[in-house]
Design an enzyme around this catalytic site. Structure first.
Site, PDB file in Angstrom:
ATOM      1  N   GLY A   1      75.198  94.255  69.939  1.00 30.53           N
ATOM      2  CA  GLY A   1      76.004  93.918  68.777  1.00 30.53           C
ATOM      3  C   GLY A   1      76.214  92.441  68.547  1.00 30.53           C
TER       4      GLY A   1
ATOM      5  N   GLN B   1      70.659  94.699  71.682  1.00 28.58           N
ATOM      6  CA  GLN B   1      71.364  95.972  71.614  1.00 28.58           C
ATOM      7  C   GLN B   1      72.802  95.908  72.116  1.00 28.58           C
ATOM      8  OE1 GLN B   1      69.680  97.632  69.807  1.00 28.58           O
ATOM      9  NE2 GLN B   1      67.567  97.131  70.226  1.00 28.58           N
TER      10      GLN B   1
ATOM     11  N   PRO C   1      71.015  88.389  73.477  1.00 28.92           N
ATOM     12  CA  PRO C   1      70.946  89.678  74.196  1.00 28.92           C
ATOM     13  C   PRO C   1      70.741  90.832  73.217  1.00 28.92           C
ATOM     14  CG  PRO C   1      72.765  88.347  75.022  1.00 28.92           C
ATOM     15  CD  PRO C   1      72.243  87.644  73.811  1.00 28.92           C
TER      16      PRO C   1
ATOM     17  N   SER D   1      69.148  90.266  62.691  1.00 29.29           N
ATOM     18  CA  SER D   1      69.366  89.466  61.484  1.00 29.29           C
ATOM     19  C   SER D   1      69.118  87.984  61.741  1.00 29.29           C
ATOM     20  CB  SER D   1      70.774  89.682  60.935  1.00 29.29           C
ATOM     21  OG  SER D   1      71.752  89.386  61.903  1.00 29.29           O
ATOM     22  N   ALA D   2      69.309  87.532  62.975  1.00 26.40           N
ATOM     23  CA  ALA D   2      69.036  86.129  63.292  1.00 26.40           C
ATOM     24  C   ALA D   2      67.562  85.796  63.084  1.00 26.40           C
ATOM     25  CB  ALA D   2      69.444  85.822  64.732  1.00 26.40           C
TER      26      ALA D   2
ATOM     27  N   ASP E   1      77.364  89.794  59.265  1.00 22.63           N
ATOM     28  CA  ASP E   1      76.483  89.119  60.219  1.00 22.63           C
ATOM     29  C   ASP E   1      75.619  88.073  59.534  1.00 22.63           C
ATOM     30  OD1 ASP E   1      77.591  91.141  61.636  1.00 22.63           O
ATOM     31  OD2 ASP E   1      75.711  92.119  62.182  1.00 22.63           O
TER      32      ASP E   1
END
Length: 331
Positions: free
Chosen positions: A115, A113, A111, A120-121, A163
């Site tokens: 957080g 926006q 999903p 970064s994924a 993250d």
């Protein structure tokens, strides 16, 4: 041969947002959502556009909604930045890459926006694909910093290491971002924790949020850099909650995470301006008897629950706040 790699969403369990201030965190990977990269050899280097990267819109309102949810650039700048940093890493370490080009495309179910680290994924999965394609070895402990540099140095995204560490290591990880250690070796101490030590966890994310991330840390960052003692004190207390969480998990006392999680969020509210909608989401979860805190920078919460009855109450109550509840799949 097509190379397929993945990286998963993440949720900060304890300690965030101290990771951006040389603190400590515990994070879990959320395999319910992920990003995949497909990469295969081709005559020229080509990045395939995805629907979210399109510059064609049905109307002015379609453009408005698209920009609100996805930002102005989609995922293509992340792909370009990651490829650039990979090439620079190889040059700096005298790694000669073979004369091969590739076509790359990405897909994501994370999903946007809220957080859960969808941006970064994309970069983590990309690095994994490039490492396989060119048969290059990059030490695991150094990979999160490369991913972070791709976003911060190339694209100006405000972000921390947490993250990228959990998305590179996966599972459940305790992280200590000691300033002296990072300055000395370029990375912190990253300790894998057995996910079986964790209590029952839930994650809930706002299905109607439209906030481009990357700006939420700016005010606290400036105050921290100015050396404001109250900000530093609160961030140290937040980091300590992660250290305490590691201790209770290793001691076999997972239920003690309940209060630590609540304290983490309450401390955050002392130095951050948290929106009323986010506060209401946390309050609704706590009214069910669960603990609750931000899983990232806002829009998603994480916490512990006691049993299925409490989980069902969470489903009902949080739906009233446009939030979807999931049980995170942590491996």
């Amino acid at each position: 041969m097509i190379i397929e790699t993945r990286a998963y969403a993440r949720a900060g369990l304890l300690g965030n947002p101290s990771d951006g201030f040389f603190g400590k965190t515990i994070s879990v990977s959320v395999r319910n959502f992920g990003t995949s990269i497909s990469l295969y050899e081709s005559p020229e280097l080509h990045i395939e556009l995805q629907p979210q990267d399109s510059s064609t819109f049905k109307s002015i309102y379609h453009l408005r909604d698209s920009v609100s949810m996805l930002g102005y650039n989609g995922g293509i700048p992340l792909i370009k930045a990651g490829i650039k940093k990979f090439a620079e890493y190889c040059e700096q370490h005298d790694v000669r890459l073979p004369n091969r080009n590739f076509t790359v495309r990405y897909r994501s179910s994370i999903p946007r926006q809220v957080g859960m680290s969808g941006s970064s994924a994309i970069v983590v999965a990309l690095f994994r694909a490039l490492i396989q394609f060119y048969k290059v070895e990059i030490p695991l402990e150094q990979l999160p910093q490369l991913v972070l540099n791709s976003e911060t140095e190339e694209l100006g995204i405000a972000a921390g290491l947490q993250d990228r560490v959990i998305q590179c290591y996966e599972g459940c990880v305790y992280m200590d971002f000691d300033k002296k250690l990072i300055k000395k070796q370029g990375y912190g101490t990253y300790e894998r924790l057995n996910p079986n030590l964790l209590p029952k966890l839930y994650v809930a994310y706002n299905t109607q949020l439209s906030k481009v991330s990357g700006k939420v840390h700016s005010d606290v960052r400036a105050r921290f850099d100015r050396g404001e003692s109250d900000v530093k004190d609160v961030l140290n207390q937040i980091a300590q909650r992660a250290a305490d969480g590691r201790a209770v998990l290793l001691d076999g006392r997972p239920d003690d995470l309940h209060e630590l999680i609540n304290q983490n969020f309450d401390l955050r509210c002392q130095i951050y301006n948290v929106s009323e909608s986010n506060k209401q989401l946390v309050a609704a979860a706590r009214s069910c008897g669960a603990s609750a805190k931000f899983a990232g920078s806002g829009g998603t919460i994480i916490g512990t629950y006691r049993d299925d009855d409490m989980l069902n109450r969470l489903f009902v109550e949080l739906k009233k706040h446009n939030a979807r509840v999931v049980k995170p799949f942590v491996v």
